[in-house]
Write a protein that holds these residues in place. Sequence first.
Motif, PDB file in Angstrom:
ATOM      1  N   ASP A 103     -57.338  31.339 -24.516  1.00  0.00           N
ATOM      2  CA  ASP A 103     -56.807  30.452 -25.561  1.00  0.00           C
ATOM      3  C   ASP A 103     -56.626  31.201 -26.886  1.00  0.00           C
ATOM      4  N   ALA A 104     -57.588  32.078 -27.185  1.00  0.00           N
ATOM      5  CA  ALA A 104     -57.512  32.832 -28.449  1.00  0.00           C
ATOM      6  C   ALA A 104     -56.340  33.803 -28.410  1.00  0.00           C
ATOM      7  N   MET A 105     -56.166  34.463 -27.271  1.00  0.00           N
ATOM      8  CA  MET A 105     -55.081  35.434 -27.135  1.00  0.00           C
ATOM      9  C   MET A 105     -53.723  34.755 -27.321  1.00  0.00           C
ATOM     10  N   LYS A 106     -53.638  33.532 -26.797  1.00  0.00           N
ATOM     11  CA  LYS A 106     -52.363  32.788 -26.901  1.00  0.00           C
ATOM     12  C   LYS A 106     -52.265  32.004 -28.207  1.00  0.00           C
ATOM     13  N   ARG A 107     -53.255  32.185 -29.070  1.00  0.00           N
ATOM     14  CA  ARG A 107     -53.307  31.483 -30.366  1.00  0.00           C
ATOM     15  C   ARG A 107     -53.161  29.968 -30.194  1.00  0.00           C
ATOM     16  N   ARG A 108     -53.889  29.443 -29.219  1.00  0.00           N
ATOM     17  CA  ARG A 108     -53.851  27.997 -28.981  1.00  0.00           C
ATOM     18  C   ARG A 108     -54.726  27.258 -29.977  1.00  0.00           C
ATOM     19  N   MET A 109     -54.517  25.969 -30.076  1.00  0.00           N
ATOM     20  CA  MET A 109     -55.349  25.087 -30.896  1.00  0.00           C
ATOM     21  C   MET A 109     -56.251  24.296 -29.960  1.00  0.00           C
ATOM     22  N   THR A 110     -57.230  23.608 -30.560  1.00  0.00           N
ATOM     23  CA  THR A 110     -58.114  22.748 -29.788  1.00  0.00           C
ATOM     24  C   THR A 110     -58.291  21.435 -30.542  1.00  0.00           C
ATOM     25  N   ASN A 111     -59.080  20.539 -29.983  1.00  0.00           N
ATOM     26  CA  ASN A 111     -59.413  19.302 -30.697  1.00  0.00           C
ATOM     27  C   ASN A 111     -60.808  19.451 -31.267  1.00  0.00           C
ATOM     28  N   ILE A 112     -60.883  19.419 -32.598  1.00  0.00           N
ATOM     29  CA  ILE A 112     -62.202  19.516 -33.236  1.00  0.00           C
ATOM     30  C   ILE A 112     -62.586  18.147 -33.781  1.00  0.00           C
ATOM     31  N   GLU A 113     -63.895  17.943 -33.932  1.00  0.00           N
ATOM     32  CA  GLU A 113     -64.356  16.661 -34.478  1.00  0.00           C
ATOM     33  C   GLU A 113     -63.991  16.574 -35.958  1.00  0.00           C
ATOM     34  N   PRO A 114     -63.798  15.370 -36.474  1.00  0.00           N
ATOM     35  CA  PRO A 114     -63.447  15.235 -37.899  1.00  0.00           C
ATOM     36  C   PRO A 114     -64.512  15.880 -38.789  1.00  0.00           C
ATOM     37  N   ALA A 115     -64.055  16.551 -39.849  1.00  0.00           N
ATOM     38  CA  ALA A 115     -64.983  17.233 -40.755  1.00  0.00           C
ATOM     39  C   ALA A 115     -65.763  16.219 -41.587  1.00  0.00           C
TER      40      ALA A 115
END
Length: 157
Positions: free
Chosen positions: A50-62
């Motif tokens: 995922d990092a190599m492909k510069r993907r995003m993820t779902n993070i919890e609200p800050a």
Amino acid sequence: MKTLVVFYSRTGTTEKVADMIAEKLKADMEEIIDTVDRSGARGYLTSGRDAMKRRMTNIEPAKNSPADYDLVIIGTPVWSWNLSVPVRTYLTQNKDRISKYAFFATMGGSGDKRATSEAADIIGKEAVANISFTTKEVVKGNFEARIDDFCTKLSLA
Ligand SMILES: Cc1cc2nc3c(=O)[nH]c(=O)nc-3n(C[C@H](O)[C@H](O)[C@H](O)COP(=O)(O)O)c2cc1C
């Protein structure tokens, strides 16, 4: 100076550095929580890809808005010579709320330069200070003097 330390840590190394910086600067802390399970060998492999492909993820609200701080210190592990995916996601979502920032990375041995310039590209400006640590020096616990230097630089920035 009101300071926020924002970090992601999969296995605790970046968290250890973040804790020490926050303690020394009396800063608030924001841990980026990924909703994706990245544990174990399988998590390592998918995270690297995922990092190599510069993907995003779902993070919890800050919990905190970086806009409320004079300085935001961002910490990430290096993944595949890049930013970790949760930190890339956080920066992309919050770049317009970050005025002054500093950056630190932890890594096995290489990739900090690219991760640092990737953070600057996303936020659209250079950090006031950058530093990186190897996992080994953090685990051994002999990194406090370098953190002191970093914090002194920040207090003058
Ligand atoms: C998916 C993945 C990819 C990694 N890629 C690199 C790399 O390219 N270069 C490097 O020096 N270390 C790499 N590492 C090692 C981590 O950057 C290092 O162990 C870091 O200190 C872990 O931080 P954490 O304990 O906060 O998660 C990688 C680790 C993971 C999980």
